[in-house]
Design an enzyme around this catalytic site. Structure first.
Site, PDB file in Angstrom:
ATOM      1  N   HIS A 224     -28.167  55.169  -9.411  1.00  0.00           N
ATOM      2  CA  HIS A 224     -27.999  53.767  -9.061  1.00  0.00           C
ATOM      3  C   HIS A 224     -26.508  53.503  -8.849  1.00  0.00           C
ATOM      4  O   HIS A 224     -25.670  54.009  -9.579  1.00  0.00           O
ATOM      5  CB  HIS A 224     -28.537  52.906 -10.210  1.00  0.00           C
ATOM      6  CG  HIS A 224     -28.680  51.458  -9.867  1.00  0.00           C
ATOM      7  ND1 HIS A 224     -29.806  50.948  -9.266  1.00  0.00           N
ATOM      8  CD2 HIS A 224     -27.838  50.409 -10.039  1.00  0.00           C
ATOM      9  CE1 HIS A 224     -29.653  49.641  -9.093  1.00  0.00           C
ATOM     10  NE2 HIS A 224     -28.464  49.291  -9.549  1.00  0.00           N
TER      11      HIS A 224
ATOM     12  N   SER B 282     -29.480  46.378  -5.339  1.00  0.00           N
ATOM     13  CA  SER B 282     -29.976  46.051  -6.671  1.00  0.00           C
ATOM     14  C   SER B 282     -30.365  44.575  -6.751  1.00  0.00           C
ATOM     15  O   SER B 282     -31.274  44.138  -6.053  1.00  0.00           O
ATOM     16  CB  SER B 282     -28.911  46.429  -7.710  1.00  0.00           C
ATOM     17  OG  SER B 282     -29.448  46.470  -8.996  1.00  0.00           O
TER      18      SER B 282
ATOM     19  N   ASP C  12     -32.471  56.583 -11.313  1.00  0.00           N
ATOM     20  CA  ASP C  12     -32.437  55.123 -11.300  1.00  0.00           C
ATOM     21  C   ASP C  12     -33.729  54.569 -11.892  1.00  0.00           C
ATOM     22  O   ASP C  12     -34.823  54.927 -11.440  1.00  0.00           O
ATOM     23  CB  ASP C  12     -32.279  54.644  -9.845  1.00  0.00           C
ATOM     24  CG  ASP C  12     -32.112  53.140  -9.716  1.00  0.00           C
ATOM     25  OD1 ASP C  12     -32.194  52.436 -10.727  1.00  0.00           O
ATOM     26  OD2 ASP C  12     -31.908  52.676  -8.577  1.00  0.00           O
TER      27      ASP C  12
END
Length: 349
Positions: A317, A195, A287
């Site tokens: 995610h 991320s 996500d």
């Protein structure tokens, strides 16, 4: 036909029309999580966390995390929550532009010197730390037989952009200079992260290229934040997804304070990605960042960078470090480790 029957027919037709139009206007539905992922999401929901976007950064850092949810699932299954064996961890401080910051050195069993990966955790540049993400560097160290140096960079909003990328780059150059002291090989150093950490990994690669410094041999980008376009197909489909949704991303961007035109904040804004190291890009179906991850992989490939891309269906995610309870995560960890192992076999660029 009687007046009463005619009115009933008109009402029914109108109702059918309303239902039809409502169905057509309904927003895109987020994909359904596969059972193992859903169990983690249910556990996370049961921990009573508040929506991150409604909190101050200080409050947000105290909320239950996906790692806490994994521990709950393991506990409910009667399994141990102890870290996976086979890796030792050493904590230390190193110097950066804003002062010292922590790094955590994950070393596999065996005789070195080992290749090294510099790893950056997620959390939108605002929350979390290596402890929250520990399962990922631990798994990669063991599977790739590499020393993984995990970095706790300075966070926003106390330290806005470019504090995080500057710390990330300082950690990378520290490893190049000090690899031998951690039983590592300075000629085989990769970068990676999840991320926001995926953003930092590819930004460090850009900085090394632009400064004409030694390049990483590979970049592992797990659902990286690379753009600020919040109208992509995956942002629309996963606007209310868990554990990451569109309002949270807006909250992260607000606090990070990155320049929206600066490639060191948003790598997709780079004039060119030519000359960057080979990359592995891993994505999750549930996500908001799915679309931009694929677009970034395509952009890297277009600019001549060797890329391997893999998207995992039915997972959300943050799934990557959940190998203890989500089979797809274990597969993704092994996929990443295999890519690193292959890259480490090649001489540094």
């Amino acid at each position: 036909m009687s007046t009463k029957m005619m009115m009933s027919s008109i009402a029914a037709a109108a109702a059918t029309t309303v239902l039809c139009c409502t169905a057509q206007a309904a927003p895109a539905t987020a994909p359904k999580a596969e059972p193992h992922m859903q169990k983690v999401l249910d556990a996370l929901g049961s921990l009573g966390g508040k929506p991150i976007e409604t909190l101050t950064p200080q409050e947000a850092r105290k909320q239950p995390t996906p790692a806490d949810a994994v521990k709950k699932v393991l506990t409910d299954m009667g399994k141990s929550t102890a870290p996976e064996a086979g890796v030792t961890v050493k904590d230390m401080m190193i110097a950066g532009p804003l002062g010292d910051f922590p790094i955590h050195i994950f070393t596999p069993e065996g005789k070195g010197p080992f290749p090294v990966m510099v790893y950056y955790h997620g959390g939108g540049f605002v929350i979390a730390d290596t402890k929250v993400y520990e399962a990922s560097p631990r798994a990669l160290a063991k599977m790739a037989k590499a020393v993984v140096v995990a970095v706790d960079y300075h966070q926003a909003p106390e330290h806005k952009f470019p504090a995080a990328p500057n710390d990330a780059y300082a950690a990378y150059t520290w490893v190049l200079k000090n690899a031998q002291s951690i039983n590592g090989d300075a000629t085989r150093v990769a970068v990676g992260g999840e991320s926001a950490g995926g953003n930092l990994a590819t930004v460090v690669s850009m900085m090394a290229r632009d400064k004409k410094e030694p390049m990483p041999v590979h970049q592992l980008l797990v659902y990286p934040v690379v753009n600020d376009d919040m109208e992509t197909p995956s942002y629309k489909k996963n606007a209310a997804a868990k554990p990451l949704n569109k309002p949270m991303m807006a909250w992260f961007f607000k606090h990070y304070g990155g320049d929206p035109k600066n490639a060191y904040a948003l790598p997709m804004k780079a004039t060119t990605l030519k000359g960057l190291p080979s990359a592995t890009v891993i994505a999750a179906e549930i996500d908001p960042l799915l679309s931009e991850g694929k677009a970034y992989a395509d952009r890297l490939k277009k600019d001549g960078v060797a890329v391997v891309y893999k998207s995992y269906p039915g997972v959300a995610h943050e799934f990557f470090g959940m190998g203890a309870v989500v089979p797809a995560a274990k597969d993704a960890e092994q996929f990443a480790a295999d890519a690193l192992t292959k890259a480490f076999q090649k001489p540094a660029r």
